[in-house]
Scaffold this active site. Structure first.
Site, PDB file in Angstrom:
ATOM      1  N   ASN A 208      -8.312   1.911  -1.873  1.00 30.25           N
ATOM      2  CA  ASN A 208      -8.049   0.736  -1.771  1.00 30.25           C
ATOM      3  C   ASN A 208      -9.332   0.089  -2.707  1.00 30.25           C
ATOM      4  O   ASN A 208     -10.089   0.407  -2.947  1.00 30.25           O
ATOM      5  CB  ASN A 208      -8.500   0.480  -0.231  1.00 30.25           C
ATOM      6  CG  ASN A 208      -8.368  -1.108   0.280  1.00 30.25           C
ATOM      7  OD1 ASN A 208      -7.570  -1.750  -0.168  1.00 30.25           O
ATOM      8  ND2 ASN A 208      -9.368  -1.509   1.007  1.00 30.25           N
TER       9      ASN A 208
ATOM     10  N   HIS B  22     -11.664  -3.440  -2.285  1.00 27.45           N
ATOM     11  CA  HIS B  22     -12.123  -4.510  -1.109  1.00 27.45           C
ATOM     12  C   HIS B  22     -13.070  -5.447  -1.870  1.00 27.45           C
ATOM     13  O   HIS B  22     -14.032  -4.909  -2.557  1.00 27.45           O
ATOM     14  CB  HIS B  22     -12.938  -3.704  -0.175  1.00 27.45           C
ATOM     15  CG  HIS B  22     -13.374  -4.543   1.001  1.00 27.45           C
ATOM     16  ND1 HIS B  22     -12.553  -5.112   2.089  1.00 27.45           N
ATOM     17  CD2 HIS B  22     -14.457  -4.776   1.229  1.00 27.45           C
ATOM     18  CE1 HIS B  22     -13.279  -6.121   2.721  1.00 27.45           C
ATOM     19  NE2 HIS B  22     -14.307  -5.624   2.561  1.00 27.45           N
TER      20      HIS B  22
ATOM     21  N   LEU C  88     -11.730   1.447   8.917  1.00 24.34           N
ATOM     22  CA  LEU C  88     -11.500   0.458   8.099  1.00 24.34           C
ATOM     23  C   LEU C  88     -12.515   0.070   6.903  1.00 24.34           C
ATOM     24  O   LEU C  88     -13.744  -0.154   7.305  1.00 24.34           O
ATOM     25  CB  LEU C  88     -11.195  -0.926   8.994  1.00 24.34           C
ATOM     26  CG  LEU C  88     -10.972  -2.076   8.195  1.00 24.34           C
ATOM     27  CD1 LEU C  88      -9.429  -1.971   7.359  1.00 24.34           C
ATOM     28  CD2 LEU C  88     -11.094  -3.484   9.177  1.00 24.34           C
TER      29      LEU C  88
ATOM     30  N   ARG D  65      -2.801  -5.018   5.846  1.00 23.37           N
ATOM     31  CA  ARG D  65      -2.362  -4.317   6.981  1.00 23.37           C
ATOM     32  C   ARG D  65      -3.242  -3.117   7.326  1.00 23.37           C
ATOM     33  O   ARG D  65      -3.701  -2.455   6.618  1.00 23.37           O
ATOM     34  CB  ARG D  65      -1.007  -3.586   7.270  1.00 23.37           C
ATOM     35  CG  ARG D  65       0.119  -4.628   7.180  1.00 23.37           C
ATOM     36  CD  ARG D  65       0.511  -5.361   8.244  1.00 23.37           C
ATOM     37  NE  ARG D  65       0.940  -4.538   9.262  1.00 23.37           N
ATOM     38  CZ  ARG D  65       0.741  -4.807  10.452  1.00 23.37           C
ATOM     39  NH1 ARG D  65       0.650  -6.220  10.841  1.00 23.37           N
ATOM     40  NH2 ARG D  65       1.224  -3.947  11.703  1.00 23.37           N
TER      41      ARG D  65
HETATM   42  C1  GAR Z   1      -8.178  -8.640  -3.677  1.00 27.22           C
HETATM   43  O1  GAR Z   1      -9.166  -9.469  -3.900  1.00 27.22           O
HETATM   44  C2  GAR Z   1      -8.451  -7.483  -2.964  1.00 27.22           C
HETATM   45  O2  GAR Z   1      -9.770  -7.243  -3.125  1.00 27.22           O
HETATM   46  C3  GAR Z   1      -8.161  -8.105  -1.542  1.00 27.22           C
HETATM   47  O3  GAR Z   1      -7.206  -8.888  -1.648  1.00 27.22           O
HETATM   48  C4  GAR Z   1      -7.072  -9.452  -2.883  1.00 27.22           C
HETATM   49  C5  GAR Z   1      -5.654  -9.228  -3.330  1.00 27.22           C
HETATM   50  O4  GAR Z   1      -5.468  -9.990  -4.582  1.00 27.22           O
HETATM   51  N1  GAR Z   1      -8.281  -7.015  -0.665  1.00 27.22           N
HETATM   52  C6  GAR Z   1      -8.604  -7.091   0.663  1.00 27.22           C
HETATM   53  O5  GAR Z   1      -9.093  -7.926   1.230  1.00 27.22           O
HETATM   54  C7  GAR Z   1      -8.428  -5.624   1.502  1.00 27.22           C
HETATM   55  N2  GAR Z   1      -9.455  -5.851   2.645  1.00 27.22           N
HETATM   56  P1  GAR Z   1      -4.187  -9.675  -5.399  1.00 27.22           P
HETATM   57  O6  GAR Z   1      -3.105  -9.591  -4.604  1.00 27.22           O
HETATM   58  O7  GAR Z   1      -3.975 -10.916  -6.539  1.00 27.22           O
HETATM   59  O8  GAR Z   1      -4.346  -8.280  -6.272  1.00 27.22           O
END
Ligand code: GAR
Length: 215
Positions: free
Chosen positions: A108, A110, A145, A92
């Site tokens: 965070n 990323h 962001l 979000r």
């Molecule tokens: C992770 O790869 C993280 O880097 C990405 O979501 C995935 C969550 O995996 N985050 C984003 O894209 C944020 N912009 P998980 O739920 O297995 O930890």
């Protein structure tokens, strides 16, 4: 002193699991006080419940605006008096008020070598650009962001036969190493965001953050 951590998720929570495992192994000087998801069916909630960590759900669709949803999140989160907010696949966009409220104590992860590929579909974008390497980045959260100062970065190679799925698998492996590491460094106050930038062990870090290499 042990720090109080609240983790925000939207999905599988494999990064949450890596941090929970590191806490259980005594590798993090902190405790996860609560896990909050904006999706009731996020598998990460199940992981939290299994470890007797409060698993909270707040559905953004129940709120009229992003601002109201974020205010409700703050109310829930602050009951746990967190020192650190960890965004672990929390999908979000956050309001300015929320970000300011947790400024300096919210991180965070990323899936790209920031500042490259902010936003979504990072693996495919790296392949389409013909990049030879890709990776993931832990950063402090600002109102821009995926734009806050970088703390830790881990790299993987992009091989000719890699697909977005295979890259995602490689990236996850590195994420599960660098996220617990960054959380521990912050909990033990080795890593900080100061007016002079990101500091690790009293020394300023380069703009790309600490470069993690597999041993
Ligand atoms: C992770 O790869 C993280 O880097 C990405 O979501 C995935 C969550 O995996 N985050 C984003 O894209 C944020 N912009 P998980 O739920 O297995 O930890």
């Amino acid at each position: 002193m042990s720090k109080r951590i609240v983790v925000l998720i939207s999905g599988s929570g494999s990064n949450l699991q890596a941090i929970m495992d590191a806490v259980d192994a005594g590798q993090i000087s902190g405790q996860i006080e609560a896990v909050l998801s904006n999706k009731a069916d996020a598998y990460g909630l199940e992981r939290a419940r299994r470890s007797d960590i409060p698993a909270l759900v707040l559905n953004h669709k129940d709120f009229e605006s992003r601002e109201l949803f974020d205010l409700a999140m703050i109310e829930k989160i602050d009951q746990y008096k967190p020192d650190l907010i960890v965004l672990a696949g929390f999908m979000r966009i956050l309001s300015a008020h929320f970000v300011r409220h947790y400024r300096g104590r919210m991180i965070n992860i990323h899936p790209s070598l920031l500042p490259k590929y902010k936003g979504l579909h990072t693996h495919q974008r790296a392949i389409d650009a013909g990049d030879l390497e890709h990776g993931c980045t832990v950063h402090f959260v600002t109102e821009e962001l995926d734009g806050g100062p970088l703390a830790v970065q881990g790299k993987v190679s992009i091989d000719p036969d890699d697909s977005a799925e295979s890259l995602q698998g490689k990236i996850h492996k590195i994420e599960h190493k660098i996220y617990p590491l960054a959380v521990e460094w912050i909990c033990s106050e080795r890593l900080k965001w100061t007016p002079d930038g990101i500091i690790l062990d009293n020394k300023p870090l380069a703009l790309q953050g600490y470069q993690f290499h597999q041993e």
